[in-house]
Design a protein around this motif. Sequence first.
Motif, PDB file in Angstrom:
ATOM      1  N   GLY A   1      -1.190   9.299   6.908  1.00 14.44           N
ATOM      2  CA  GLY A   1      -1.359   8.688   8.225  1.00 14.44           C
ATOM      3  C   GLY A   1      -0.071   8.068   8.741  1.00 14.44           C
TER       4      GLY A   1
ATOM      5  N   VAL B   1      -7.302   9.580  -0.673  1.00 18.85           N
ATOM      6  CA  VAL B   1      -6.261   9.534   0.345  1.00 18.85           C
ATOM      7  C   VAL B   1      -5.006  10.194  -0.222  1.00 18.85           C
ATOM      8  CG1 VAL B   1      -4.802   8.013   1.720  1.00 18.85           C
ATOM      9  CG2 VAL B   1      -7.191   7.427   1.320  1.00 18.85           C
TER      10      VAL B   1
ATOM     11  N   HIS C   1       0.835   6.788   3.027  1.00 20.82           N
ATOM     12  CA  HIS C   1      -0.048   7.950   2.983  1.00 20.82           C
ATOM     13  C   HIS C   1       0.207   8.809   4.220  1.00 20.82           C
ATOM     14  CE1 HIS C   1      -2.681   6.266   6.039  1.00 20.82           C
ATOM     15  NE2 HIS C   1      -2.576   5.116   5.416  1.00 20.82           N
TER      16      HIS C   1
ATOM     17  N   THR D   1      -4.910  12.840  14.703  1.00 19.35           N
ATOM     18  CA  THR D   1      -5.069  12.860  13.255  1.00 19.35           C
ATOM     19  C   THR D   1      -4.556  14.158  12.657  1.00 19.35           C
ATOM     20  OG1 THR D   1      -7.103  11.660  13.644  1.00 19.35           O
ATOM     21  CG2 THR D   1      -6.799  12.514  11.436  1.00 19.35           C
TER      22      THR D   1
ATOM     23  N   LYS E   1      -7.070  15.166   3.019  1.00 23.20           N
ATOM     24  CA  LYS E   1      -7.388  14.449   1.778  1.00 23.20           C
ATOM     25  C   LYS E   1      -6.809  15.202   0.592  1.00 23.20           C
ATOM     26  CE  LYS E   1      -9.962  11.031   3.179  1.00 23.20           C
ATOM     27  NZ  LYS E   1     -11.198  11.160   3.910  1.00 23.20           N
ATOM     28  N   THR E   2      -6.831  14.556  -0.553  1.00 21.20           N
ATOM     29  CA  THR E   2      -6.454  15.253  -1.782  1.00 21.20           C
ATOM     30  C   THR E   2      -7.629  16.151  -2.193  1.00 21.20           C
ATOM     31  OG1 THR E   2      -7.371  13.450  -3.059  1.00 21.20           O
ATOM     32  CG2 THR E   2      -5.018  13.400  -2.687  1.00 21.20           C
TER      33      THR E   2
ATOM     34  N   ARG F   1      -1.353  10.798  -0.927  1.00 24.93           N
ATOM     35  CA  ARG F   1      -0.099  10.058  -0.878  1.00 24.93           C
ATOM     36  C   ARG F   1       0.984  10.949  -0.299  1.00 24.93           C
ATOM     37  NH1 ARG F   1       1.027   6.068  -5.670  1.00 24.93           N
ATOM     38  NH2 ARG F   1       3.039   6.272  -4.701  1.00 24.93           N
TER      39      ARG F   1
ATOM     40  N   LYS G   1       0.881  -1.168   0.000  1.00 20.94           N
ATOM     41  CA  LYS G   1       0.000   0.000   0.000  1.00 20.94           C
ATOM     42  C   LYS G   1       0.918   1.216   0.000  1.00 20.94           C
ATOM     43  CE  LYS G   1      -3.463  -1.921   3.126  1.00 20.94           C
ATOM     44  NZ  LYS G   1      -4.120  -1.636   4.404  1.00 20.94           N
TER      45      LYS G   1
END
Length: 588
Positions: free
Chosen positions: A132, A398, A130, A382, A392-393, A400, A127
Amino acid sequence: MKQILDLISQEVMAAFEACGYDPSYGRTGISNRPDLCEYQCNGAMAAKKKYGKAPALIAAEVVEKLAENPAFELVQAVGPGFINLKVKGEFLQKYLLEMQADPDLSVEKTKEPKTIMLDYGGPNVAKPLHVGHLRSAIIGESIKRIGRFMGHTMIGDVHLGDWGLQMGLIVTELKHRQPDLPYFDENWQGEYPKEAPFTISELEEIYPSASARSKEDEAYRQEALEATKMLQNGVPGYRALWEHILNVSVTDLKKNYQKLNVEFDLWKKESDAQPYIPDMVEKMKEEGYAYEDQGALVVDVKEESDTKEVPPCILLKSDGASLYTTTDLATIVERMKLFAPQEIIYIVDKRQEMHFTQVFRCARKTGLVGEDTKLKFLGFGTMNGKDGKPFKTRDGGVMRLETLISEICDEMYRKILENHDADPKEARETAGIVGLAAIKYGDLSNQASKDYVFDVERFTSFEGNTGPYILYTIVRIKSILSKYKESGKTVEKGGILPPAGDSEKNLALSLCGFNSAIAQAYAETAPHKICSYIYELSNAFNRFYHETKILTEEDERQQAGWIQILELTMRVLETSIDLLGFSAPERM
Ligand code: ARG
């Protein structure tokens, strides 16, 4: 060297004792009225009860004792019994000279070095990284560096997620797309190909589409669950495919972490814990901790004092498959066996807190760790966008990590060119360094457990509590030092003078607080303490700089003294940002 507050307290404590009071009342702190004094002792108030005497009287006696003390330029009893203190310039001068001579800038290394393992990063194979995962990497890296600086053995482990359903999903999707691959041929006898049947970009596309399909197609999901189990049971074709997924992923991850200036000592994976699972489970059964509940094997971990329900730890599902909890427990077994750490710190999203409560309790209860090993969960909040929702984009996807970094660096590049004419190539490089500082400082300057808003505009600003502001301060010092050297002079040591004015004294006081800031950041696993410290120090420096003509100063002894203060400030700032995990450019 001792922290300056300890040295000051020592003097005040001795005075309390000489007046017949318990010395502990002389503990002194930083003043909360900087307009009146630098340090302050409130012990006389506390001593009232024990000695049945008015605090003002006690304070007056102590002040009289301190009057002759060469450390202080002001000692005053005020109000109902406060003692206000200002230190002498010579006292600070002496402290700074010692600090200057010490390669560790007066930070006292620990006398009891510990082995501390850090579980951070925690990316999942196949994956893309990102945002996170960004926080874990940034915070963990800093904690590792701080611990190391204090003299502990810090072992950073990336703890790759390579063992769950996500692997089964990828294998299943590949099987659907390329059923003829030898990995899926049960009768395959030969060797498996050395080359992976996919690239990293293909892999990154495979996972999301498999994951989406599994949510709609139950048969597909069952297939993926079955594939996960076959992989965990060691079916050769699946294992070979998994190795490919791992290799392709790890190569890419290493590249990404390197860009972030994040480095792991260990590239261990969830799957490395697999061999420890059977014995661990057997032992828990034998000792009566684990029992069967609706087919699953569980360990109770609730405690009487719980205010909310803590469900039992599930070791094995009814089909015998292991879970996230199982690998985390078995990883503890492995870590104890290989490294015997005194502490394991997990830097993970705070939404996983319950999972770690269960794991820690189970590990303790069943004796996987002894009394002298501490398990610590450092849950972080967060990273939100300006709308207060998880980052977010623009189109809601999500974000990157790579995209985020390049957006910040582009913005930095624009700002640098706007500031002055720079060679575009150099400006690009500088933007890379400053951009990383903007991201990391923006994150680390918040207490880790809090959510924060990722604000590109604010984080990339040269003013205010930002990474670029700190770097700007360092670059400013570098530029003065190089001009000084260009005039043929050298920067020596041992020539710091007592501060000549207010802003210089303020800077000196701030510099003296370095060891205490680092010790606190370590003790509280709190990199944000270093950020607050260097922000304050940079402010103190910039005020001094604006009020002082250093390069045109004619008294050479005075000028050399100032230059040395500048150099010391630069060392403190550079050491601090290294502990935060970023560096400064030569110019910006
Ligand atoms: N891979 C996990 C995730 O992305 C984080 C792993 C954290 N560390 C651990 N020992 N569980 O959520």
